[in-house]
Write an enzyme that holds these catalytic residues in place. Structure first.
Site, PDB file in Angstrom:
ATOM      1  CE  LYS A 113      68.048 -46.991 -23.491  1.00  0.00           C
ATOM      2  NZ  LYS A 113      67.526 -48.211 -22.865  1.00  0.00           N
TER       3      LYS A 113
HETATM    4  P1  NAD Z   1      66.736 -55.235 -31.386  1.00  0.00           P
HETATM    5  O1  NAD Z   1      67.340 -54.171 -32.230  1.00  0.00           O
HETATM    6  O2  NAD Z   1      67.526 -56.478 -31.108  1.00  0.00           O
HETATM    7  O3  NAD Z   1      65.319 -55.703 -31.991  1.00  0.00           O
HETATM    8  C1  NAD Z   1      64.292 -54.803 -32.294  1.00  0.00           C
HETATM    9  C2  NAD Z   1      63.222 -55.564 -33.080  1.00  0.00           C
HETATM   10  O4  NAD Z   1      62.120 -54.684 -33.301  1.00  0.00           O
HETATM   11  C3  NAD Z   1      63.698 -56.038 -34.448  1.00  0.00           C
HETATM   12  O5  NAD Z   1      63.161 -57.337 -34.713  1.00  0.00           O
HETATM   13  C4  NAD Z   1      63.066 -55.033 -35.411  1.00  0.00           C
HETATM   14  O6  NAD Z   1      62.855 -55.546 -36.704  1.00  0.00           O
HETATM   15  C5  NAD Z   1      61.763 -54.759 -34.700  1.00  0.00           C
HETATM   16  N1  NAD Z   1      61.120 -53.503 -35.110  1.00  0.00           N
HETATM   17  C6  NAD Z   1      61.697 -52.284 -35.281  1.00  0.00           C
HETATM   18  N2  NAD Z   1      60.776 -51.393 -35.699  1.00  0.00           N
HETATM   19  C7  NAD Z   1      59.598 -52.063 -35.768  1.00  0.00           C
HETATM   20  C8  NAD Z   1      58.270 -51.702 -36.130  1.00  0.00           C
HETATM   21  N3  NAD Z   1      57.978 -50.445 -36.491  1.00  0.00           N
HETATM   22  N4  NAD Z   1      57.302 -52.640 -36.079  1.00  0.00           N
HETATM   23  C9  NAD Z   1      57.594 -53.907 -35.709  1.00  0.00           C
HETATM   24  N5  NAD Z   1      58.830 -54.310 -35.361  1.00  0.00           N
HETATM   25  C10 NAD Z   1      59.823 -53.407 -35.382  1.00  0.00           C
HETATM   26  O7  NAD Z   1      66.325 -54.505 -30.018  1.00  0.00           O
HETATM   27  P2  NAD Z   1      66.087 -55.150 -28.591  1.00  0.00           P
HETATM   28  O8  NAD Z   1      67.370 -55.066 -27.829  1.00  0.00           O
HETATM   29  O9  NAD Z   1      65.387 -56.456 -28.748  1.00  0.00           O
HETATM   30  O10 NAD Z   1      65.103 -54.075 -27.949  1.00  0.00           O
HETATM   31  C11 NAD Z   1      63.699 -54.072 -28.202  1.00  0.00           C
HETATM   32  C12 NAD Z   1      63.016 -53.214 -27.154  1.00  0.00           C
HETATM   33  O11 NAD Z   1      63.342 -53.719 -25.853  1.00  0.00           O
HETATM   34  C13 NAD Z   1      63.418 -51.740 -27.112  1.00  0.00           C
HETATM   35  O12 NAD Z   1      62.319 -50.971 -26.689  1.00  0.00           O
HETATM   36  C14 NAD Z   1      64.497 -51.703 -26.044  1.00  0.00           C
HETATM   37  O13 NAD Z   1      64.665 -50.421 -25.467  1.00  0.00           O
HETATM   38  C15 NAD Z   1      63.886 -52.678 -25.060  1.00  0.00           C
HETATM   39  N6  NAD Z   1      64.852 -53.239 -24.117  1.00  0.00           N
HETATM   40  C16 NAD Z   1      65.946 -53.913 -24.549  1.00  0.00           C
HETATM   41  C17 NAD Z   1      66.817 -54.456 -23.601  1.00  0.00           C
HETATM   42  C18 NAD Z   1      68.007 -55.280 -24.004  1.00  0.00           C
HETATM   43  O14 NAD Z   1      68.677 -55.825 -23.097  1.00  0.00           O
HETATM   44  N7  NAD Z   1      68.301 -55.450 -25.266  1.00  0.00           N
HETATM   45  C19 NAD Z   1      66.587 -54.259 -22.226  1.00  0.00           C
HETATM   46  C20 NAD Z   1      65.432 -53.578 -21.831  1.00  0.00           C
HETATM   47  C21 NAD Z   1      64.574 -53.077 -22.791  1.00  0.00           C
END
Ligand code: NAD
Length: 423
Positions: A113
Site C-alpha cells: 500500500k
Molecule cells: P473515495 O475517496 O472515492 O470515497 C470516500 C467517501 O468517504 C467519500 O464519500 C467521503 O466523503 C467519505 N468520507 C470520508 N471521511 C468520512 C467521514 N469521516 N465520515 C463519513 N464519510 C466520510 O474512496 P473509495 O475508493 O470509495 O474508498 C472508500 C473505502 O473503501 C476506503 O476504506 C478504501 O480503502 C476502501 N477500498 C476502496 C477500493 C477501491 O477500489 N476504491 C478497494 C478496496 C477498498
C-alpha cells in the site's frame, strides 16, 4: 502490541486493529503458527520526501510512503491513498490487509500500500500531477509489474494512475502499462474496474443475505461514504429492490425512510462534490446515522468507524465492510454477541483487487476481455471465496473474519514455509 520500534501505542490504530485480528486466528494455524510472526513484520517500508513547487512559486514538502507487507505469494499489490491524515502506520495496516485479502481470494499477489499526506482537494490539477510524478519517481525503485503494482484508493483515481504509469515508463525508458492498475481504458485499463469494488460488496452482500434469509426487496440499507465504493454499492442494492434509507459522507448525513433516489444523489454529488444540500432526503446529525434501524449497513468510508459504542447502538442484521478496517476489534465482539453478521473487508471489498488482477493479466497478454466476461468472472470468484470462508466459519465455529484470516493465513504461511528463509 507490536514489538516494532516505529509503531505507536494507540490501541485504536489501524495497525493495532490488524494485529488483534491476527491474534484471533493463531489458535487455528496449527504447525504454521511457527511462521506467524511474519504477519506482524512488514517486509519493507519506504518513507519519501516530496518537495513540490506550488503554482504561486512557493515550495512545500509532503511525506509519502510505500509499504510492502508480505511478498511470499507474489508481487505486492495495493492502492495509493492521498489524504491529509495518512501515516506510515495506517499504510502498514492497509498493506497487511492487502496481504490477507489477496490470499483470501487466492490471487497470486502479496500485500502492499502507498500514501501521501496531502489533501488533494487543495491542489490544482498541475500541482497534483507534479506531486504524483515525484512520488512515483521516489518509490520507483521498489515498484514494477513484477515487483509491486499500485492502484487507486481514497483520493486517487484513473488519471493519477495514468501519471504514475507514464512517470515509471519514462524512467525505465519503455512503456509499461502493467506497473499500475485502475488506469484509464485506452492506457491498458480494464472494463469494469471502476465499479468492481462496489460490485463485489453487492455480490457478497447478496450471497450472505440469502444465507441468513434476508430478502433484498425493500431491505433498509445505510451506506457510509458515497465515493467509488459506497455509491456503486448503493446503486446496485437499489437496483435489486432495496431501499437506501441513509447515506453519509464527510459533509452530511441524509435520511429518507422511503428510500433515497441513488441516481439523483449521484448526479448531485458529481455536480457539487458532496451530498450536502441534496433535497430528496432529510439532513440529520452525523451520529444519528448509527442510531436508526436498518437491515444492512455498508461502511464504505475510512477505518475505525464502528466503535464499541456504535456497535452497541447499531440495529441491523448484516454489516458489509466496503471500507478497509471499519470495525474496531471490541466492536467486532459486540456485533457477534448481538447476532449481527459481518462480511469482513478482506472478502467484501476484494472486487477491486480482483479486477485489478484481471487488468494486470490483460496488460501482460495485450488481449482485452469484454465487460460481461469480467463481471461474470468477478461474481464467480467472489461468491466462491465467500462460500469457502462461510464453510470455514462453520467448521471452526468462528466469525467470518476469523475464518477469512484462517483461509488466508494458511496460504501465506504455507508459501513462507515452502520458500524457506533466505539465506
Ligand atoms: P473515495 O475517496 O472515492 O470515497 C470516500 C467517501 O468517504 C467519500 O464519500 C467521503 O466523503 C467519505 N468520507 C470520508 N471521511 C468520512 C467521514 N469521516 N465520515 C463519513 N464519510 C466520510 O474512496 P473509495 O475508493 O470509495 O474508498 C472508500 C473505502 O473503501 C476506503 O476504506 C478504501 O480503502 C476502501 N477500498 C476502496 C477500493 C477501491 O477500489 N476504491 C478497494 C478496496 C477498498
Amino acid at each position: 502490541m507490536s514489538a516494532l520500534s516505529y509503531v505507536s501505542e494507540d490501541k485504536n490504530s489501524a495497525w493495532a486493529t490488524y494485529l488483534a485480528q491476527v491474534e484471533r486466528v493463531l489458535p487455528y494455524l496449527g504447525d504454521l503458527s511457527k511462521w506467524a510472526d511474519t504477519l506482524r513484520h512488514p517486509k519493507r517500508a519506504l518513507i519519501v520526501d516530496i518537495p513540490l513547487e506550488m503554482d504561486d512559486g512557493s515550495v512545500r514538502h509532503f511525506e509519502g510512503y510505500r509499504v510492502q507487507h508480505n511478498l511470499s505469494r507474489g508481487p505486492g499489490k495495493g492502492g495509493v491513498r492521498f489524504h491529509p491524515d495518512v501515516t506510515l502506520e495506517e499504510v502498514m495496516a492497509l498493506s497487511a490487509w492487502m496481504t490477507v485479502k489477496c490470499a483470501a481470494i487466492n490471487l497470486p499477489f502479496g500485500g502492499a500500500k502507498g500514501g501521501v499526506r496531502v489533501d488533494p482537494r487543495e491542489l490544482s490539477r498541475k500541482e497534483l500531477e507534479r506531486l504524483t510524478r515525484r512520488y512515483t519517481s521516489e518509490i520507483g525503485s521498489i515498484i514494477g509489474p513484477q515487483q509491486d503494482i499500485p492502484a487507486p484508493d481514497v483520493g486517487t483515481n484513473p488519471q493519477v494512475m495514468a501519471w504514475m504509469m507514464d512517470t515509471w515508463s519514462m524512467n525505465v525508458g519503455a512503456t509499461s502499462t502493467g506497473v499500475v492498475t485502475g488506469k484509464p481504458i485506452h492506457l491498458g485499463g480494464s472494463l469494469g474496474r471502476v465499479k468492481a469494488t462496489g460490485r463485489g460488496v453487492f455480490v457478497t452482500g447478496r450471497a450472505m443475505a440469502q444465507r441468513i434469509n434476508l430478502p433484498l426487496e425493500n431491505a433498509r440499507v445505510a451506506v457510509q461514504g458515497f465515493g467509488n465504493v459506497g455509491s456503486v454499492a448503493a446503486e446496485l442494492f437499489s437496483e435489486a429492490g432495496a431501499l437506501i434509507v441513509a447515506v453519509q459522507d464527510h459533509s452530511a448525513t441524509l435520511y429518507n425512510a422511503s428510500g433515497i433516489d441513488v441516481a439523483a444523489l449521484t448526479e448531485w454529488q458529481q455536480q457539487t462534490g458532496s451530498i450536502s444540500g441534496y433535497r430528496g432526503a432529510m439532513s440529520v446529525s452525523h451520529e444519528a446515522f448509527w442510531e436508526q434501524g436498518y437491515d444492512i449497513v455498508v461502511p464504505a468510508a475510512l477505518e475505525g468507524q464502528i466503535t464499541a459504542d456504535r456497535a452497541r447502538k447499531l440495529v441491523c442484521k448484516l454489516v458489509l465492510e466496503g471500507a478497509n478496517g471499519p470495525t474496531l476489534p471490541a466492536a467486532d465482539d459486540i456485533l457477534k454477541e448481538r447476532g449481527i453478521t459481518v462480511v469482513p473487508d478482506v472478502i467484501c471489498n476484494a472486487g477491486g483487487v480482483t479486477v485489478s488482477y484481471f487488468e494486470w493479466v490483460q496488460d501482460f497478454s495485450s488481449f482485452f476481455w469484454s465487460e460481461d466476461e469480467i463481471n461474470e468472472r468477478l461474481d464467480r470468484i467472489m461468491e466462491q471465496a465467500l462460500l469457502a470462508v462461510w464453510n470455514k466459519s462453520l467448521e471452526l465455529g468462528v466469525t467470518l473474519r476469523t475464518a477469512a484470516y484462517a483461509v488466508a493465513c494458511e496460504r501465506i504461511l504455507e508459501a513462507r514455509r515452502e520458500r524457506g528463509l533466505y539465506p
